[in-house]
Design a protein around this motif. Structure first.
Motif, short mmCIF file in Angstrom:
data_model
loop_
_atom_site.label_atom_id
_atom_site.label_comp_id
_atom_site.label_asym_id
_atom_site.label_seq_id
_atom_site.Cartn_x
_atom_site.Cartn_y
_atom_site.Cartn_z
N ILE A 1 32.30 -35.59 -65.46
CA ILE A 1 31.11 -36.09 -64.77
C ILE A 1 30.50 -35.01 -63.89
O ILE A 1 29.29 -34.76 -63.93
CB ILE A 1 31.47 -37.33 -63.93
CG1 ILE A 1 31.86 -38.49 -64.85
CG2 ILE A 1 30.30 -37.75 -63.05
CD1 ILE A 1 32.59 -39.59 -64.14
N TYR B 1 32.89 -45.61 -65.27
CA TYR B 1 34.24 -46.14 -65.04
C TYR B 1 34.34 -47.64 -65.23
O TYR B 1 35.28 -48.13 -65.82
CB TYR B 1 34.69 -45.83 -63.61
CG TYR B 1 35.08 -44.39 -63.38
CD1 TYR B 1 36.28 -43.90 -63.90
CD2 TYR B 1 34.27 -43.53 -62.65
CE1 TYR B 1 36.65 -42.58 -63.70
CE2 TYR B 1 34.63 -42.21 -62.46
CZ TYR B 1 35.83 -41.74 -62.97
OH TYR B 1 36.19 -40.45 -62.77
N PRO C 1 23.94 -40.49 -51.77
CA PRO C 1 25.33 -40.49 -52.21
C PRO C 1 25.79 -41.86 -52.72
O PRO C 1 26.40 -41.94 -53.79
CB PRO C 1 26.11 -40.11 -50.94
CG PRO C 1 25.13 -39.71 -49.94
CD PRO C 1 23.79 -40.17 -50.35
N THR C 2 25.49 -42.93 -51.96
CA THR C 2 25.96 -44.24 -52.40
C THR C 2 25.31 -44.65 -53.72
O THR C 2 26.01 -45.14 -54.61
CB THR C 2 25.65 -45.35 -51.36
OG1 THR C 2 24.74 -44.84 -50.41
CG2 THR C 2 26.88 -45.81 -50.67
N ARG D 1 38.12 -37.15 -66.39
CA ARG D 1 36.82 -37.81 -66.43
C ARG D 1 35.93 -37.36 -65.27
O ARG D 1 34.73 -37.17 -65.44
CB ARG D 1 37.00 -39.32 -66.39
CG ARG D 1 37.45 -39.83 -67.72
CD ARG D 1 37.73 -41.29 -67.62
NE ARG D 1 36.57 -42.08 -68.02
CZ ARG D 1 36.66 -43.39 -68.20
NH1 ARG D 1 37.79 -44.01 -67.97
NH2 ARG D 1 35.59 -44.05 -68.58
N SER D 2 36.54 -37.19 -64.09
CA SER D 2 35.70 -36.77 -62.96
C SER D 2 35.19 -35.36 -63.19
O SER D 2 34.06 -35.02 -62.80
CB SER D 2 36.48 -36.87 -61.66
OG SER D 2 37.54 -35.96 -61.66
N MET E 1 26.77 -42.39 -56.57
CA MET E 1 28.16 -42.71 -56.89
C MET E 1 28.27 -44.09 -57.51
O MET E 1 29.10 -44.30 -58.41
CB MET E 1 29.03 -42.63 -55.62
CG MET E 1 29.37 -41.23 -55.15
SD MET E 1 30.03 -40.17 -56.45
CE MET E 1 31.65 -40.90 -56.69
N SER E 2 27.45 -45.04 -57.04
CA SER E 2 27.48 -46.37 -57.66
C SER E 2 27.09 -46.27 -59.12
O SER E 2 27.73 -46.88 -59.99
CB SER E 2 26.51 -47.32 -56.96
OG SER E 2 26.78 -47.41 -55.61
N VAL F 1 28.11 -56.72 -61.14
CA VAL F 1 27.79 -55.91 -59.97
C VAL F 1 26.36 -55.37 -60.02
O VAL F 1 25.66 -55.34 -59.01
CB VAL F 1 28.80 -54.76 -59.82
CG1 VAL F 1 28.37 -53.78 -58.76
CG2 VAL F 1 30.17 -55.32 -59.48
N ILE G 1 27.31 -43.69 -61.08
CA ILE G 1 28.37 -43.02 -61.84
C ILE G 1 29.51 -44.00 -62.11
O ILE G 1 29.98 -44.13 -63.24
CB ILE G 1 28.89 -41.79 -61.07
CG1 ILE G 1 27.84 -40.70 -61.08
CG2 ILE G 1 30.19 -41.29 -61.67
CD1 ILE G 1 28.17 -39.53 -60.18
N TYR G 2 29.90 -44.72 -61.07
CA TYR G 2 31.03 -45.64 -61.24
C TYR G 2 30.69 -46.72 -62.26
O TYR G 2 31.46 -47.01 -63.16
CB TYR G 2 31.40 -46.28 -59.90
CG TYR G 2 32.57 -47.20 -60.01
CD1 TYR G 2 33.86 -46.71 -60.10
CD2 TYR G 2 32.39 -48.59 -60.08
CE1 TYR G 2 34.95 -47.54 -60.25
CE2 TYR G 2 33.47 -49.43 -60.22
CZ TYR G 2 34.75 -48.90 -60.30
OH TYR G 2 35.81 -49.75 -60.45
N LEU G 3 29.49 -47.27 -62.11
CA LEU G 3 29.12 -48.39 -62.98
C LEU G 3 28.92 -47.94 -64.43
O LEU G 3 29.22 -48.68 -65.35
CB LEU G 3 27.85 -49.08 -62.47
CG LEU G 3 28.05 -49.89 -61.20
CD1 LEU G 3 26.74 -50.50 -60.75
CD2 LEU G 3 29.10 -50.98 -61.41
#
Lengths: 430, 466
Positions: free
Chosen positions: B363, B262, B250-251, B359-360, B254-255, B271, B257-259
């Motif tokens: 995704i 977003y 999960p981390t 956006r979510s 999600m990282s 990062v 996806i975020y990077l």
């Protein structure tokens, strides 16, 4: 009935309007989840680094006791300074005399033994070396700086944190140490021994030089074998190999080897180098060979990428000028691909530097208190030294382990920075 | 004779022959009207002579280094008096041991038969002369073959083509090293495993519920074959790898996806490398961190919550090892997912956004499904890493082979057992050490299968949008 129904039935716009808040909230939640995940990684990194640095920074300083020592020939049992007498002399005796002078009031066997334990076991050896270097000291009274025992050192360091670690120090001993600290006889100083000595069973004497040189020799073997072989393999696969069963098989093999657990390479090294070729354990040469096999796939893969990035026009131009294939490769393709290859090699070496598991199996876990002088001397490497110290029960080894980790991480960060710098500096776009 | 002396000697001789060959080609060239009338450049003539000299010599030296012991022993044994006969190989080995022991002074020569003293003298003499003999042989060979190549030099000799053929063969040899390594792994691991399965039935190993190899240290203690049941190890491995995956998937995802979807470019530039530092930290460091910081913290928390009344809470726990391993794998998952997410064409996103999706929603309902095979492949690769990881579990998860699902208890894994069984001196015929190779075989097969499937999935998916 019908009409009321249709009046109650919301339009699409209304539906969207109603769901919008929910959708926006879910959008917000999703984004925050992403943020949180990134934060988890960064926070883990921060905790790791602060823990290691917080634990390890203390090891760079060490308590020393400054005291007067008399090289008393009677106590030492020496009449002249020669090899034989130096080996037999009672140097611990003069250390004890010196300590007794500081605390003349100490009586009784137990009390005395406790007093003597302030100085490290290694103090006598230091005095012996001093006397061997300067025989004129015999009979003289000199002021010296000696290592203290690790328990005393741990106590002294823990005083600063405001939470004294007193488990292994008695009340009376604590008073003596406090008195020494007040008078300035017991002081923290830069711990040069940590960088200049090899492993030791006594935490206060243990250093990383042996492991550092062991790592250096191992990497020397790894580097001098894996880089040329890796580059040669990459050249063959990119420039010569026609697609055949053999080359396909080689490719699949390289990719698979890159993902084989490192512990398996340890099994290979044990079975082939130690059992079949009867090579000795704990040797940087064997460690280097095992790590070569392990890093080779990484280096081949990155070297191939670097060769692939050289545009075909360069090859065609060289061939058009009448160069042979070997000349084209050695004189045109290789120089252009070299930065990429070096970057890959440095990253592969960084992996090899941090590797532990396969080296455990070829016997590089032995306790070695001597600094290795070549690739065939028994040695250990930095990560294995960390593993060994982490296993030691003495509390003083915790800070040494962390300090050794700091040194290892410093090397890794330097290597990776070098790789990034090299890539940026020499990168070329066509 | 020191082997370094031999190496330097060979290198010097090789260089001399190169220079000789090169100058001879220049001499020959003056006879036919300059170097341009030679088939190849002078360099290649020198190279060809040097190769003729060095390659056979290298083969000879390597063979000698591998077989010198056996050859000398064979000579010594064959010169024993005729009335000494051996019934089998082990008797021969005993005799050799005796000879070596006398030579090293561990055994008095008086106690042994008289003819052994001669053998000892012979062995010492052979050992002393052998290296010198080989050196002389190598030098003669190099001079002879190099000289032959030198003598053959003439303007028509296709030196370049020949040198390049050798060059190509050397390159092929280097790339075949990967195959050799694989064969080496398979042979060594398989061979020892077969010996193990000879002593312990494979079914006991695969399905036995009790693992206590320490009870069978000596060869005659094999009787309790039930002590080699590997199920607790498999269970421990899966437990720790499972915890690691629960943290990392999960981390990491999600990282990524975020990077990639977003984050601002500048944030991403800082990062992403920071996260990648996590992947570069040696595992022994994670192991130390898990053992010193995380494991005590987990135990104290569990005890303060009163969990120790209901289940075993130990200072070495599967949870500590799994959590830290999960952190280690985060960047692995995030960079692999990042790649596949970036490979999803922008047109798919634009289409969904144009229809009014947030956006979510884009995704979750477009990008992830499109990237799913690649992500699954990445997760499989991560699983194989978690299964093969050694140091973190060695340092933080303990050695006790328990069949438990309690993450606060200590468990052991396949890799930990391989290491603990093989560290230190051990007798190589005992099932205890052979068991490590059987475990290695299991590990190799499982990770290989996972990697194969994962690479296949990732590659197949990548071609979809190209």
């Amino acid at each position: 009935m019908n009409s009321t129904n249709s009046a109650e039935k919301p339009t699409t716009a209304e539906l969207v309007e109603r769901s919008l808040a929910k959708r926006r909230a879910s959008e917000w939640r999703f984004k925050q989840m992403g943020r949180a995940s990134v934060a988890v990684g960064i926070i883990a990194l921060l905790i790791l680094f602060t823990q290691i640095i917080g634990n390890g920074i203390g090891a760079f300083r060490q308590s020393f006791i400054h005291m007067e020592i008399e090289f008393d020939p009677d106590t030492l049992g020496m009449t002249e300074v020669n090899h034989e007498q130096l080996a037999l002399a009672n140097f611990d005796g003069i250390v004890r005399n010196g300590l007794r002078e500081l605390f003349p009031e100490v009586k009784g066997r137990r009390e005395k033994r406790e007093l003597y334990s302030i100085a490290s076991y290694g103090a006598g050896f230091k005095l012996r070396d001093m006397l061997a270097a300067d025989p004129g000291l015999l009979g003289q009274r000199v002021s010296v700086k000696l290592l203290v025992d690790d328990d005393v050192d741990t106590y002294v360091k823990s005083l600063r944190a405001g939470d004294p670690y007193e488990d292994r120090i008695s009340e009376a001993q604590r008073k003596r140490i406090d008195k020494l600290l007040e008078s300035g006889a017991l002081k923290l100083d830069f711990n040069t021994g940590f960088f200049t000595s090899a492993d030791s069973a006594e935490p206060e004497q243990a250093g990383i030089l042996g492991a550092l040189l062991g790592s250096l020799f191992t990497l020397l073997v790894t580097g001098s074998l894996s880089f040329p072989i890796g580059v040669a393999a990459a050249i063959y696969l990119e420039e010569y190999a026609k697609r055949s069963r053999l080359t396909d098989f080689i490719e699949v093999n390289i990719n698979n080897l890159a993902a084989v657990p490192s512990v398996i390479f340890g099994l290979l090294g044990l079975a082939i180098f130690l059992n079949f070729f009867n090579m000795p354990r704990s040797m940087p040469l064997v460690g280097g060979l095992v790590l070569t096999l392990m890093t080779l796939p990484t280096i081949i893969i990155s070297s191939r990428a670097a060769i692939k990035a050289v545009p075909p026009s360069i090859r065609e131009a060289a061939l058009g000028m009448g160069a042979s294939k070997m000349q084209m490769i050695l004189q045109h393709v290789l120089p252009l691909a070299m930065p990429g290859m070096l970057t890959g090699a440095i990253i592969g070496m960084a992996q090899a530097l941090g590797e532990t598991a396969p080296l455990l199996m070829i016997g590089m876990v032995a306790f070695i208190a001597e600094v290795p002088a070549g690739i065939t001397d028994p040695a250990t490497v930095l990560p294995v030294q960390i593993f060994l110290w982490a296993d030691s029960p003495e509390r003083a080894f915790v800070e040494r382990t962390s300090a050794a980790i700091m040194v290892l991480l410093a090397f890794l960060i330097t290597m990776n920075t070098l790789a990034i710098w090299l890539r940026r500096r020499l990168e070329r776009r066509w | 004779m020191n082997s370094w002396v031999l190496i330097v000697l060979m290198a010097a001789l090789c260089a001399t022959i190169f220079v000789a060959g090169r100058s001879r080609s220049l001499n020959v060239a003056t006879g036919v009207g300059g170097t341009r009338y030679l088939n190849s450049l002078p360099f290649y003539y020198g190279m060809l002579s040097a190769l003729w000299a060095i390659l056979p010599a290298l083969v000879l030296v390597t063979l000698w280094k591998i077989f010198d012991g056996q050859i000398i022993e064979h000579i010594v044994i064959s010169e024993l008096p005729d009335d000494v006969v051996f019934e089998d190989a082990s008797q021969r080995g005993l005799m050799l041991n005796q000879i070596y022991n006398i030579m090293n002074g561990q055994l008095s020569a008086d106690a042994a038969p008289a003819y052994l003293a001669d053998s000892v003298a012979r062995l010492q003499a052979l050992k002393a002369h052998a290296d010198l003999l080989v050196a002389v042989l190598v030098v003669m060979m190099m001079v002879g073959l190099g000289g032959f190549a030198w003598w053959r030099i003439n303007p028509q000799l296709r030196a370049r083509a020949q040198v390049e053929n050798v060059f190509q063969l050397v390159l092929l040899g280097c790339s075949s090293l990967a195959i050799l390594t694989t064969i080496g792994i398979v042979m060594s691991v398989l061979w020892e495993s077969l010996r193990f399965f000879h002593a312990v039935p494979i079914t006991d190993f695969l399905f036995g519920l009790e693992w206590s190899p320490q009870t069978a240290i000596r060869k005659d203690q094999v009787a309790g074959s039930s002590s080699f049941g590997a199920v607790p190890l498999f269970a421990g491995t899966l437990l720790i790898a499972g915890i690691a995956m629960l943290v990392a998937v999960p981390t990491g995802l999600m990282s990524a996806i975020y990077l990639s979807e977003y984050a601002h470019k500048k944030v991403r530039a800082i990062v992403k490398p920071l996260l990648e530092v996590l992947a570069g930290i040696p595992t022994v460091v994670y192991g130390f961190f898990a053992a010193i910081t995380v494991a005590p913290f987990i135990r104290d928390t569990a005890v303060s919550m009163g969990l120790d009344n209901y289940m075993a809470v130990t200072s070495e726990s599967a949870l500590a090892a799994g959590l830290v391993m999960g952190v280690m794998i985060i960047p692995f998952i995030s960079s692999l997912s990042d790649d596949v997410i970036n490979a999803v064409p922008q047109s798919l996103r634009d289409g969904a956004l144009g229809l009014g999706a947030t956006r979510s929603e884009v995704i979750r309902q477009v990008v992830i499904p499109a990237a799913l095979p690649g992500i699954v492949g990445g997760v499989l690769l991560a699983v194989s890493r978690a299964i093969g990881e050694t140091m973190i579990v060695v340092m933080a998860a303990g050695l006790a082979a328990k069949l438990t699902a309690n993450p606060l208890d200590s468990v052991t894994t396949v890799t930990v057992q391989i290491v603990t069984l093989l560290v230190g001196d051990q007798e190589f015929d005992s099932p205890k050490t052979l068991a490590a190779f059987a475990l290695g075989l299991m590990l190799f097969i499982v990770t290989l299968a996972l990697n194969y499937v994962a690479l296949h999935v990732v590659r197949k998916y990548r071609e979809q949008y190209e």
